[in-house]
Motif scaffolding. Structure first.
Motif, short mmCIF file in Angstrom:
data_model
loop_
_atom_site.label_atom_id
_atom_site.label_comp_id
_atom_site.label_asym_id
_atom_site.label_seq_id
_atom_site.Cartn_x
_atom_site.Cartn_y
_atom_site.Cartn_z
N GLY A 132 152.63 50.43 -65.78
CA GLY A 132 151.26 49.92 -65.88
C GLY A 132 150.28 51.07 -65.90
N ARG A 133 148.99 50.75 -65.83
CA ARG A 133 147.96 51.78 -65.76
C ARG A 133 148.03 52.48 -64.41
NH1 ARG A 133 143.18 50.35 -65.26
NH2 ARG A 133 143.50 48.13 -64.83
N ILE A 134 147.99 53.78 -64.42
CA ILE A 134 148.11 54.54 -63.18
C ILE A 134 146.71 54.73 -62.61
CG2 ILE A 134 148.86 56.72 -62.15
CD1 ILE A 134 151.04 56.83 -64.28
N THR A 135 146.37 53.86 -61.66
CA THR A 135 145.06 53.83 -61.01
C THR A 135 145.26 53.48 -59.54
OG1 THR A 135 144.73 51.48 -61.47
CG2 THR A 135 143.94 53.03 -63.14
N PRO A 136 144.27 53.75 -58.69
CA PRO A 136 144.42 53.41 -57.27
C PRO A 136 144.65 51.92 -57.03
CG PRO A 136 142.59 54.92 -57.58
CD PRO A 136 143.03 54.51 -58.95
N GLU A 137 143.99 51.05 -57.82
CA GLU A 137 144.15 49.61 -57.57
C GLU A 137 145.51 49.08 -58.00
OE1 GLU A 137 141.94 49.85 -61.57
OE2 GLU A 137 141.92 50.90 -59.64
N LYS A 138 146.23 49.84 -58.84
CA LYS A 138 147.60 49.46 -59.20
C LYS A 138 148.62 50.07 -58.23
CE LYS A 138 146.47 47.35 -63.13
NZ LYS A 138 146.75 45.93 -63.45
N ALA A 139 148.23 51.18 -57.61
CA ALA A 139 148.92 51.76 -56.44
C ALA A 139 150.39 52.11 -56.64
CB ALA A 139 148.75 50.84 -55.24
N PRO A 144 142.93 60.37 -63.66
CA PRO A 144 143.61 61.67 -63.47
C PRO A 144 143.51 62.21 -62.05
CG PRO A 144 142.31 61.66 -65.50
CD PRO A 144 141.95 60.41 -64.75
N GLY A 145 142.37 61.99 -61.39
CA GLY A 145 142.22 62.48 -60.03
C GLY A 145 143.21 61.82 -59.08
N TYR A 146 143.35 60.51 -59.22
CA TYR A 146 144.32 59.79 -58.38
C TYR A 146 145.73 60.27 -58.67
CZ TYR A 146 147.54 56.01 -57.17
OH TYR A 146 148.61 55.31 -56.70
N PHE A 147 146.07 60.42 -59.95
CA PHE A 147 147.42 60.87 -60.32
C PHE A 147 147.70 62.24 -59.71
CE2 PHE A 147 150.37 63.08 -63.18
CZ PHE A 147 151.43 62.17 -63.21
N ARG A 165 146.35 63.63 -57.14
CA ARG A 165 146.32 63.63 -55.67
C ARG A 165 147.48 62.86 -55.04
NH1 ARG A 165 141.95 61.28 -55.46
NH2 ARG A 165 142.68 59.18 -54.96
N ASP A 166 147.82 61.69 -55.61
CA ASP A 166 148.72 60.77 -54.91
C ASP A 166 150.05 60.51 -55.61
OD1 ASP A 166 147.00 60.09 -52.69
OD2 ASP A 166 145.75 59.03 -54.12
N VAL A 167 150.18 60.92 -56.86
CA VAL A 167 151.42 60.63 -57.59
C VAL A 167 152.16 61.91 -57.96
CG1 VAL A 167 152.44 59.54 -59.64
CG2 VAL A 167 150.49 58.45 -58.48
N GLN A 168 151.48 62.81 -58.63
CA GLN A 168 152.15 64.02 -59.12
C GLN A 168 152.86 64.81 -58.03
OE1 GLN A 168 149.60 66.70 -61.37
NE2 GLN A 168 151.27 67.05 -62.81
N PRO A 169 152.25 64.99 -56.83
CA PRO A 169 152.96 65.75 -55.79
C PRO A 169 154.25 65.08 -55.31
CG PRO A 169 150.61 65.61 -55.30
CD PRO A 169 150.88 64.66 -56.41
N GLU A 170 154.41 63.79 -55.59
CA GLU A 170 155.60 63.07 -55.13
C GLU A 170 156.73 63.10 -56.16
OE1 GLU A 170 155.67 61.96 -52.10
OE2 GLU A 170 153.56 62.49 -51.78
N LEU A 171 156.47 63.61 -57.35
CA LEU A 171 157.50 63.62 -58.39
C LEU A 171 158.61 64.60 -58.02
CD1 LEU A 171 155.26 63.59 -61.61
CD2 LEU A 171 156.22 61.65 -60.35
N GLY A 172 159.81 64.23 -58.39
CA GLY A 172 160.98 65.07 -58.08
C GLY A 172 162.24 64.36 -58.51
N SER A 173 163.33 64.67 -57.85
CA SER A 173 164.62 64.11 -58.25
C SER A 173 164.69 62.60 -58.05
CB SER A 173 165.75 64.77 -57.46
OG SER A 173 165.57 64.57 -56.06
N ASP A 174 163.91 62.08 -57.09
CA ASP A 174 163.98 60.65 -56.81
C ASP A 174 162.79 59.86 -57.36
OD1 ASP A 174 162.15 61.75 -55.06
OD2 ASP A 174 162.72 60.46 -53.37
N VAL A 175 161.81 60.56 -57.95
CA VAL A 175 160.66 59.90 -58.58
C VAL A 175 160.36 60.63 -59.89
CG1 VAL A 175 158.24 59.22 -58.38
CG2 VAL A 175 159.69 59.27 -56.34
N HIS A 176 160.46 59.90 -60.98
CA HIS A 176 160.29 60.51 -62.31
C HIS A 176 159.15 59.82 -63.05
CE1 HIS A 176 161.10 62.15 -66.25
NE2 HIS A 176 161.28 60.94 -66.75
N TYR A 177 158.25 60.60 -63.66
CA TYR A 177 157.20 60.05 -64.51
C TYR A 177 157.65 60.15 -65.96
CZ TYR A 177 152.79 59.46 -67.00
OH TYR A 177 151.80 59.04 -67.87
#
Length: 377
Positions: free
Chosen positions: A196-203, A227-230, A232-244
């Motif tokens: 879906g759309r990557i926004t805070p309200e979609k979480a 982009p700011g939300y991504f 701050r809250d999504v990109q730092p969590e990417l890794g072997s167990d979370v893929h964008y």
């Protein structure tokens, strides 16, 4: 044989109706335009430039706004975006009002802008407005000022219809449909999916937390609308167990959803409908979702699990239950509740009723109440 109808579809002037879609509204209009054209009707589309030429729709283009230097520097000058929107819809509605009455048989408005509703009383062509959101200030003002005259209204869910009851006490519910040929039943897989759309309200950050609690890998797909939300809250969590996976075209997205174990849906607002829920279910992918807005009208214990809004622990606990569900049963349940064929049939029925009796705006029982297949359950 029933002659083809000439249908004008009004969408957003911000986004073209093409893949990869900016959001659910654009995807919905794309599918509707395609289905109406395939049924033999003549479709004209108002949307941002560069919409998909394969839709074989005529384009309702408007002249772009070029303000004088004096107007641009006036103290009352609002944002350029606001003025661009205002000019686009004002030009469109004046064209539709002044154009020949036989140019279109029906106008179907899907925009979130207030001017199509505010100017509907000027039209000689019947107009249907589908409400894709709960009340917004500008749209509520337009409906209040016109008392809803000049248009008939449909809503994408019972929840959305109820949210407008203070102004529109009776409203048709026509759920957004999903084409099973374009979202085919998939074999499933090991990873979870959030799309879906990557926004805070979609979480999606809450989906990351739930997937980690469940010990499963999560794949995220969709446009980065904030982009700011991504960052701050999504990109730092990417890794072997979370893929964008990125913002995917339809074919790639449908394949990814169909080869996922389950879909996580984590709205932090009341979803008016929840198109990603329907799309996942049509692919046979069970859904674990926060019970907000229109989502509970689509998901039940035959197609997924609903958990309290914002409860990440409950979502994680429900994931193993969802993984045991029959994908064929999930698909069949979606076919009952989210059929594109039923959606198009209902809209065509409404169009024909409006064309046959354009003067009746609030007395037709067929229009004011959902058909059995579209009642909230």
């Amino acid at each position: 044989m029933t002659p083809p109808m000439r249908i004008a579809l009004i969408a957003s002037n911000h986004f073209p109706i093409r893949q990869p879609f900016a959001g659910g509204l654009e995807a919905h209009v794309w599918h509707l335009a395609r289905a109406l054209t395939q049924a033999g009707h003549l479709v004209s589309l108002f949307a941002a430039p560069d919409s998909d030429p394969s839709l074989e729709s005529a384009l309702l283009q408007v002249r772009s706004l070029e303000l004088s230097a004096a107007a641009l520097t006036d103290s009352s000058m609002p944002s350029a975006t606001f003025m661009g929107d205002h000019h686009a819809y004002l030009t469109l509605m004046l064209r539709l009002a002044r154009g020949p009455s036989e140019e279109f048989d029906v106008i179907h408005n899907h925009s979130l802008h207030h001017l199509p509703v505010a100017m509907a009383p000027m039209l000689t062509t019947p107009m249907l407005c589908t409400l894709h959101t709960p009340p917004t200030p500008w749209l509520e003002s337009a409906i209040s000022a016109t008392t809803g005259t000049g248009a008939r209204f449909a809503a994408v869910s019972g929840y959305t219809a109820r949210s407008w009851q203070h102004l529109l006490p009776d409203i048709t519910v026509v759920r957004n449909g999903v084409d099973a040929q374009r979202w085919p039943l998939g074999p499933g897989g090991r990873d979870l999916i959030w799309f879906g759309r990557i926004t805070p309200e979609k979480a999606p950050h809450l989906a990351i937390s739930a997937a980690r609690r469940a010990g499963l890998r999560l794949v995220i797909a969709g446009p980065v609308s904030d982009p700011g939300y991504f960052a701050r809250d999504v990109q730092p969590e990417l890794g072997s167990d979370v893929h964008y996976a990125g913002h995917l075209a339809h074919r790639e997205l449908a394949h990814l959803v169909g080869t996922s174990a389950a879909a996580l849906v984590t709205p932090q607002w009341d979803e008016p409908y929840g198109l990603v829920v329907a799309e996942a279910m049509v692919c046979g992918t069970p859904v674990v979702a926060f019970a907000r807005g229109g989502v509970p009208e689509i998901v039940d214990d035959r197609s997924g699990r609903l958990v309290p809004a914002g409860d990440v622990a409950a979502m994680a606990a429900a994931i193993p239950q969802a993984l045991t569900m029959s994908r064929l049963a999930v698909h069949r349940q979606a076919a009952k509740r989210c059929s594109a064929t039923a959606m198009v049939t209902d809209y065509l029925d409404i169009y024909r009723t409006m064309i046959d009796d354009p003067g009746r705006t609030d007395t037709d029982d067929r229009l004011l109440h959902p058909s059995p297949r579209h009642r909230a359950s």
